[in-house]
Design a protein around this motif. Structure first.
Motif, PDB file in Angstrom:
ATOM      1  N   PRO A 261     -33.257  -4.345-137.606  1.00  0.00           N
ATOM      2  CA  PRO A 261     -33.021  -5.438-138.217  1.00  0.00           C
ATOM      3  C   PRO A 261     -33.874  -6.845-137.692  1.00  0.00           C
ATOM      4  N   ALA A 262     -34.359  -7.923-137.534  1.00  0.00           N
ATOM      5  CA  ALA A 262     -35.436  -8.953-136.459  1.00  0.00           C
ATOM      6  C   ALA A 262     -34.311  -8.756-135.166  1.00  0.00           C
ATOM      7  N   PRO A 263     -35.049  -8.711-134.207  1.00  0.00           N
ATOM      8  CA  PRO A 263     -36.209  -9.631-133.690  1.00  0.00           C
ATOM      9  C   PRO A 263     -37.108  -8.923-134.078  1.00  0.00           C
ATOM     10  N   PHE A 264     -37.123  -6.715-134.089  1.00  0.00           N
ATOM     11  CA  PHE A 264     -37.567  -5.775-134.948  1.00  0.00           C
ATOM     12  C   PHE A 264     -38.628  -6.012-135.550  1.00  0.00           C
ATOM     13  N   VAL A 265     -39.779  -6.437-135.739  1.00  0.00           N
ATOM     14  CA  VAL A 265     -41.096  -6.663-136.357  1.00  0.00           C
ATOM     15  C   VAL A 265     -41.750  -5.109-136.686  1.00  0.00           C
ATOM     16  N   ALA A 266     -41.579  -4.395-138.676  1.00  0.00           N
ATOM     17  CA  ALA A 266     -42.063  -3.326-138.887  1.00  0.00           C
ATOM     18  C   ALA A 266     -43.763  -3.482-138.800  1.00  0.00           C
ATOM     19  N   PRO A 267     -44.634  -2.227-138.743  1.00  0.00           N
ATOM     20  CA  PRO A 267     -46.130  -2.473-138.174  1.00  0.00           C
ATOM     21  C   PRO A 267     -46.391  -2.285-139.656  1.00  0.00           C
ATOM     22  N   ASP A 268     -46.189  -2.693-140.658  1.00  0.00           N
ATOM     23  CA  ASP A 268     -46.551  -3.210-142.085  1.00  0.00           C
ATOM     24  C   ASP A 268     -45.499  -2.777-142.391  1.00  0.00           C
ATOM     25  N   PRO A 269     -45.173  -4.180-143.197  1.00  0.00           N
ATOM     26  CA  PRO A 269     -44.127  -4.813-143.979  1.00  0.00           C
ATOM     27  C   PRO A 269     -43.164  -3.610-144.449  1.00  0.00           C
ATOM     28  N   TYR A 270     -44.347  -2.989-145.555  1.00  0.00           N
ATOM     29  CA  TYR A 270     -43.928  -1.668-146.475  1.00  0.00           C
ATOM     30  C   TYR A 270     -44.738  -1.015-146.609  1.00  0.00           C
ATOM     31  N   PRO A 271     -44.344   0.181-146.437  1.00  0.00           N
ATOM     32  CA  PRO A 271     -43.154   0.800-146.391  1.00  0.00           C
ATOM     33  C   PRO A 271     -43.100   1.135-145.388  1.00  0.00           C
ATOM     34  N   TYR A 272     -41.540   0.917-144.732  1.00  0.00           N
ATOM     35  CA  TYR A 272     -40.921   1.025-143.646  1.00  0.00           C
ATOM     36  C   TYR A 272     -40.857   2.793-143.306  1.00  0.00           C
ATOM     37  N   VAL A 273     -41.450   2.646-142.070  1.00  0.00           N
ATOM     38  CA  VAL A 273     -41.451   3.964-141.363  1.00  0.00           C
ATOM     39  C   VAL A 273     -40.931   4.373-140.602  1.00  0.00           C
TER      40      VAL A 273
END
Lengths: 402, 172
Positions: free
Chosen positions: B77-89
């Motif tokens: 969950p935030a405050p984690f920021v996925a490198p690219d929103p989709y798809p999560y790797v």
């Protein structure tokens, strides 16, 4: 070691609101648990002199001032109050607060209450951008959730001690069976090792069914001085709290723990100085009560994950380091075994309602010692222990005897 | 400085690590007792037997060994920021023991290294890598990560199979 009951307080009543995902106000669960504990004790609410609330930080201001919130909900009676926040150990801090008031002679009758309403999914840090808060930073910089730490501890057991995914799953199978007929448990269904290993991996090597859920629930205790308990008419074996350990780690704490990104440095320590945080919490409880692991009839431990329950076996000194897998394989910790662990079903069957959980652990030990744990009774136990770990150096262990 | 994406780099947290050359975590060492701290300590020493309040900024060892490891199959969950929103790797995470400092530091493993290739005791080295992209400012936000040190079984497993943990069961 000589058993020390000179600073014991009596447990006159215990009560719980069933765990679940009810979605109602946490105050309702706390009041229900408190009412049941008072009825169990045969004590009128108006006669309670001290209310110790365990705080929830996810329910706004009323959760921060839990002592006052529960006291108001029961109807202001002029009691003195305290509110305790200590992460997962909040409930134990509230018990300790009430115990200290009783032992200091400031009151005879205290009510301890904890309750929570939880959101769905991973616990996340409190909102806002807070770059000096390690709990915020571990999510932002690393994506380290609580299951991340459970995964680290589990993998280490596999690589160092030869633990297998089947060993971890066996903990869940045991706890699920223990909790089958516990009316306060949220999950009451048998699971198989295959079911567990077929559920999705959350944090390698741990599966969804091996990580405890977040739950709603409430738990309460009525504590009194032993003199009051006698006057009140307790004639048989009195159930007492003999120790409440809430010690911090000792520097250097070189084992990584939730929610930290780094440990202390061990360079200044003499070799072998740090025994770790969880063992220290337990050792302080044994020391305070003047007992050892051989005296235990049962234990309620914080199985945030299946593998973490195995760590507790060693922290409780039920076996040597690296031998916990043998205990679960041999059935030692199953009801009927040498030292049953989590006869309530544990967090596996409850999920975690943070401020209520450490109190609920004590409720279970009390009912076990009184022979009132229908369908999950441990026979002949006279001493039980609880073990709990929270964030930021908060952990607890409570020893209860009859 | 830029990454291989050509975008400018910005540290995800200020003052915790160096970006250039061979990157290192920036810790501190107490002038009184010699204990290390990360992030750098200010004020009271964490050693209760030490009364010093002076700490010297110190780069920490760039190499360590894995204390333990896991992965994040579901997007945190935030405050984690996925490198690219989709798809999560999904990515692996390691707790790494630094021998000289006698401390353990958590970090992501570099992309492409799954838990299958990791073992307790395996040597790793520190790199600085993209945590997530900030398209608004045209920058890559970077953080320290651990990478299997050359010549170990992990580096071949990680790079040749490109195995990321748990591909396919993310997103629930």
């Amino acid at each position: 070691m000589a058993r020390d009951t000179s600073r014991s307080v009596a447990v006159l009543g215990a009560g719980m609101h069933p765990w679940g995902k009810w979605g109602r106000n946490f105050v309702e669960y706390g009041v229900a648990a408190a009412t049941e504990a008072l009825r169990d004790a045969g004590i009128e609410w108006r006669d309670v002199q001290f209310v110790a609330g365990a705080d929830t930080i996810r329910n706004g201001y009323p959760g921060f001032v839990a002592g006052a919130t529960f006291a108001q909900a029961l109807g202001w009676n002029g009691a003195r109050i305290s509110s305790s926040y200590a992460a997962c150990a909040s409930g134990a801090q509230a018990i300790n607060s009430a115990r200290a008031q009783i032992l200091a002679g400031f009151c005879d009758v205290a009510l301890v209450v904890g309750a929570d309403t939880t959101p769905k999914g991973f616990f996340a840090p409190v909102g806002g951008e807070r770059k000096s808060d390690p709990d915020w930073l571990r999510f932002h910089l690393i994506g380290a959730t609580n299951p991340t730490y459970f995964g680290l501890f589990a993998r280490r057991r596999m690589d160092l001690y030869g633990a297998t995914p089947q060993d971890f799953a066996a903990v869940k199978v045991k706890n699920a069976r223990h909790g089958l007929s516990n009316p306060n448990a949220r999950y009451r269904a048998e699971v198989t090792v295959d079911d567990i290993l077929a559920s999705p991996v959350v944090a390698d090597p741990l599966h969804l069914l091996e990580i405890c859920a977040t739950s709603d629930g409430g738990a309460a205790l009525v504590l009194t001085s032993t003199e009051f308990a006698r006057r009140h008419g307790v004639t048989g074996p009195m159930v007492t709290i003999d120790a409440v350990s809430t010690v911090t780690p000792t520097f250097p704490q070189t084992r990584i723990d939730m929610p930290d990104i780094s440990t202390d440095s061990g360079v200044t320590a003499p070799p072998g100085a740090s025994g770790g945080f969880k063992p220290a919490v337990i050792a302080a409880a044994y020391d305070e009560a003047g007992i050892g692991p051989d005296d235990l009839g049962l234990a309620e431990v914080y199985d945030l994950s299946t593998a973490l329950e195995l760590d507790w076996y060693e922290d409780l000194q039920l076996c040597k380091e690296g031998e916990a897998e043998r205990l679960i394989r041999d059935g030692d910790t199953t009801i009927g075994g040498r030292i049953p662990v989590n006869p309530s079903g544990g967090l596996a069957c409850f999920g975690e309602a943070i401020p209520a959980q450490a109190i609920a652990q004590v409720c279970e030990v009390v009912w076990q010692l009184q022979g009132r744990a229908a369908g999950r009774q441990v026979e002949g136990a006279t001493v039980g222990i609880t073990a709990n770990q929270g964030l930021f150096g908060h952990g607890s262990s409570v020893i209860v005897s009859r | 400085m830029t990454t291989d994406t050509g975008r400018a780099r910005r540290p995800a947290v200020d003052g915790w690590f160096t970006l250039d050359g061979e990157p290192a975590l920036l810790g501190s060492r107490c002038t009184g007792c010699g204990t290390y701290a990360f992030p750098a300590q200010e004020g009271f020493c964490r050693n209760p037997a030490c009364t010093s309040t002076e700490h010297t900024p110190t780069p920490l060892s760039r190499h360590g060994t894995i204390w333990s490891y896991t992965d994040a199959r579901y997007q945190p969950p935030a405050p984690f920021v996925a490198p690219d929103p989709y798809p999560y790797v999904p990515f692996a995470i390691a707790a790494v023991e630094l021998a000289a400092e006698q401390m353990v530091i958590l970090g992501q493993m570099v992309a492409g290294v799954g838990t299958d290739g990791l073992r307790v005791g395996m040597p790793v080295e520190l790199v600085v890598d993209t945590l997530y992209a900030d398209p608004e400012r045209g920058e890559d936000v970077v953080v320290w990560k651990w990478k299997p040190a050359g010549g170990t079984p992990a580096s071949t497993t990680g790079s040749t199979t490109g195995s990321t943990p748990g591909g396919g069961d993310h997103g629930a």
